[in-house]
Design a protein around this motif. Sequence first.
Motif, PDB file in Angstrom:
ATOM      1  N   MET A   1     135.738  43.716  62.809  1.00 28.03           N
ATOM      2  CA  MET A   1     134.591  44.006  61.956  1.00 28.03           C
ATOM      3  C   MET A   1     135.049  44.254  60.523  1.00 28.03           C
ATOM      4  O   MET A   1     136.127  44.803  60.299  1.00 28.03           O
ATOM      5  CB  MET A   1     133.885  45.288  62.417  1.00 28.03           C
ATOM      6  CG  MET A   1     133.461  45.334  63.849  1.00 28.03           C
ATOM      7  SD  MET A   1     132.826  47.011  64.199  1.00 28.03           S
ATOM      8  CE  MET A   1     132.149  46.756  65.833  1.00 28.03           C
ATOM      9  N   ARG A   2     134.195  43.863  59.594  1.00 25.26           N
ATOM     10  CA  ARG A   2     134.427  44.254  58.209  1.00 25.26           C
ATOM     11  C   ARG A   2     133.095  44.321  57.490  1.00 25.26           C
ATOM     12  O   ARG A   2     132.121  43.662  57.880  1.00 25.26           O
ATOM     13  CB  ARG A   2     135.371  43.288  57.507  1.00 25.26           C
ATOM     14  CG  ARG A   2     134.824  41.908  57.260  1.00 25.26           C
ATOM     15  CD  ARG A   2     135.779  41.059  56.452  1.00 25.26           C
ATOM     16  NE  ARG A   2     136.155  41.677  55.196  1.00 25.26           N
ATOM     17  CZ  ARG A   2     136.861  41.055  54.254  1.00 25.26           C
ATOM     18  NH1 ARG A   2     137.272  39.822  54.441  1.00 25.26           N
ATOM     19  NH2 ARG A   2     137.152  41.671  53.129  1.00 25.26           N
ATOM     20  N   HIS A   3     133.060  45.143  56.448  1.00 20.45           N
ATOM     21  CA  HIS A   3     131.889  45.203  55.578  1.00 20.45           C
ATOM     22  C   HIS A   3     132.393  45.047  54.157  1.00 20.45           C
ATOM     23  O   HIS A   3     133.363  45.689  53.754  1.00 20.45           O
ATOM     24  CB  HIS A   3     131.134  46.525  55.744  1.00 20.45           C
ATOM     25  CG  HIS A   3     129.760  46.492  55.168  1.00 20.45           C
ATOM     26  ND1 HIS A   3     129.530  46.611  53.813  1.00 20.45           N
ATOM     27  CD2 HIS A   3     128.550  46.331  55.750  1.00 20.45           C
ATOM     28  CE1 HIS A   3     128.237  46.533  53.590  1.00 20.45           C
ATOM     29  NE2 HIS A   3     127.611  46.364  54.741  1.00 20.45           N
ATOM     30  N   ARG A   4     131.752  44.211  53.391  1.00 21.60           N
ATOM     31  CA  ARG A   4     132.264  43.870  52.071  1.00 21.60           C
ATOM     32  C   ARG A   4     132.067  44.969  51.029  1.00 21.60           C
ATOM     33  O   ARG A   4     132.718  44.935  49.980  1.00 21.60           O
ATOM     34  CB  ARG A   4     131.641  42.566  51.582  1.00 21.60           C
ATOM     35  CG  ARG A   4     132.180  41.346  52.325  1.00 21.60           C
ATOM     36  CD  ARG A   4     131.544  40.055  51.853  1.00 21.60           C
ATOM     37  NE  ARG A   4     132.219  38.915  52.462  1.00 21.60           N
ATOM     38  CZ  ARG A   4     133.230  38.255  51.905  1.00 21.60           C
ATOM     39  NH1 ARG A   4     133.701  38.640  50.731  1.00 21.60           N
ATOM     40  NH2 ARG A   4     133.784  37.230  52.518  1.00 21.60           N
TER      41      ARG A   4
ATOM     42  N   LYS B   1     126.227  46.170  67.706  1.00 22.60           N
ATOM     43  CA  LYS B   1     124.855  46.571  67.387  1.00 22.60           C
ATOM     44  C   LYS B   1     124.783  48.059  67.069  1.00 22.60           C
ATOM     45  O   LYS B   1     124.163  48.483  66.079  1.00 22.60           O
ATOM     46  CB  LYS B   1     123.938  46.227  68.552  1.00 22.60           C
ATOM     47  CG  LYS B   1     122.459  46.554  68.337  1.00 22.60           C
ATOM     48  CD  LYS B   1     121.636  46.016  69.508  1.00 22.60           C
ATOM     49  CE  LYS B   1     120.145  46.268  69.280  1.00 22.60           C
ATOM     50  NZ  LYS B   1     119.746  47.626  69.513  1.00 22.60           N
ATOM     51  N   ARG B   2     125.433  48.889  67.901  1.00 19.24           N
ATOM     52  CA  ARG B   2     125.392  50.330  67.680  1.00 19.24           C
ATOM     53  C   ARG B   2     126.140  50.720  66.411  1.00 19.24           C
ATOM     54  O   ARG B   2     125.761  51.670  65.716  1.00 19.24           O
ATOM     55  CB  ARG B   2     125.963  51.059  68.901  1.00 19.24           C
ATOM     56  CG  ARG B   2     125.146  50.859  70.177  1.00 19.24           C
ATOM     57  CD  ARG B   2     125.450  51.909  71.222  1.00 19.24           C
ATOM     58  NE  ARG B   2     126.824  51.929  71.667  1.00 19.24           N
ATOM     59  CZ  ARG B   2     127.248  51.395  72.814  1.00 19.24           C
ATOM     60  NH1 ARG B   2     126.392  50.750  73.614  1.00 19.24           N
ATOM     61  NH2 ARG B   2     128.510  51.484  73.175  1.00 19.24           N
ATOM     62  N   THR B   3     127.224  50.004  66.092  1.00 17.26           N
ATOM     63  CA  THR B   3     127.963  50.293  64.866  1.00 17.26           C
ATOM     64  C   THR B   3     127.090  50.034  63.642  1.00 17.26           C
ATOM     65  O   THR B   3     127.063  50.834  62.691  1.00 17.26           O
ATOM     66  CB  THR B   3     129.243  49.444  64.778  1.00 17.26           C
ATOM     67  OG1 THR B   3     130.075  49.725  65.913  1.00 17.26           O
ATOM     68  CG2 THR B   3     130.017  49.738  63.505  1.00 17.26           C
TER      69      THR B   3
ATOM     70  N   ALA C   1     132.253  54.717  62.202  1.00 19.03           N
ATOM     71  CA  ALA C   1     131.005  54.297  62.827  1.00 19.03           C
ATOM     72  C   ALA C   1     131.274  53.562  64.137  1.00 19.03           C
ATOM     73  O   ALA C   1     130.587  53.775  65.142  1.00 19.03           O
ATOM     74  CB  ALA C   1     130.216  53.401  61.875  1.00 19.03           C
ATOM     75  N   ALA C   2     132.291  52.704  64.141  1.00 21.77           N
ATOM     76  CA  ALA C   2     132.636  51.969  65.363  1.00 21.77           C
ATOM     77  C   ALA C   2     133.124  52.912  66.451  1.00 21.77           C
ATOM     78  O   ALA C   2     132.810  52.732  67.638  1.00 21.77           O
ATOM     79  CB  ALA C   2     133.692  50.908  65.054  1.00 21.77           C
ATOM     80  N   ALA C   3     133.905  53.920  66.064  1.00 16.71           N
ATOM     81  CA  ALA C   3     134.398  54.883  67.050  1.00 16.71           C
ATOM     82  C   ALA C   3     133.244  55.665  67.668  1.00 16.71           C
ATOM     83  O   ALA C   3     133.222  55.915  68.875  1.00 16.71           O
ATOM     84  CB  ALA C   3     135.406  55.824  66.401  1.00 16.71           C
TER      85      ALA C   3
END
Length: 310
Positions: free
Chosen positions: A191-194, A134-136, A204-206
């Motif tokens: 996670m991945r974003h296309r 959610k935070r990412t 962002a995840a870090a």
Amino acid sequence: MHTADATPAASAPSAPRLPRPRSGSAPRSGSAPRPGSAGPRFRLVATDLDGTLLRTDLTVSARTRAALALAGRSGARHLVVTGRPAASCREFLVAIGYEGLAVCGQGAQLYDASADRLLVSAALDLDLARAVVKRTEEELGGRPLELAVVTAAPENRFVVTPRFTDRVRPDWGLVGSREELWARPIEKVLMRHRELPDGRVAAAAALAGGDEVSVTHSEKGMIEVLPAGVDKALGLGRAAERMGFAPEDTIAFGDMPNDIPMLEWAGYGVAMGNAHPGLIAVADEVAPDHDEDGVAAVLERVYGPPDTLD
């Protein structure tokens, strides 16, 4: 697979990392010690699997198998250090006749391949995993991520949301909504974003995870969120300690940013010719591409040419 004696990775101490001076210039090919040189004779050969030991077709070439055997005859041990969970890498270990310890799951698992027994396994808290996702997405401006999880050992099943990948393998689990991802214990989130680049998603995840989790980039389109403190250096250090080896005894091979901790821990780090620039920046040497038997090329130089190749 048996899971007796499985313990959280965070409870095991990490072996100290060996600092190495860096010149700031690109690594030079051919700089590893040669037989009879004054440099160390490495007693431990640590290799990643995908993109390193394995070719694109997921096989290990005859030349590479011969080079590993050459290192073994010289007294060195081979240690696989992979992001794959034990359940996913077992077939590759069997194919090369691998025995003894292997580090799996990005360092979260210590696996006895000879006994088909998981010695150590770490789980990722479900509420924490959901919160980091959610935070990412908030860090990414509300852009939704495609997600997958690896379920807890011994199953270690890959479970994905519908748009995580264009092709879902028959052995994967497919869920209709992301809420179903949190229905059972897990070891990690992917996670991945296309549209967004991997580097932005990883950053962002870090930021979202802080010191509550570990974040790594294992392959294109795949950012991994793991229990805090888990990385390949932790797993390599744990296995090396059990085997009686120190960082200076170790030569390590990898290709992606998730291999950076492993190469920094080892006495000598080799990036494959196909490696990510981030790994090349910390390596002592760049070997040929994994499809050109880069691991074998270095091992033949370090331990001497093999007598014969199959």
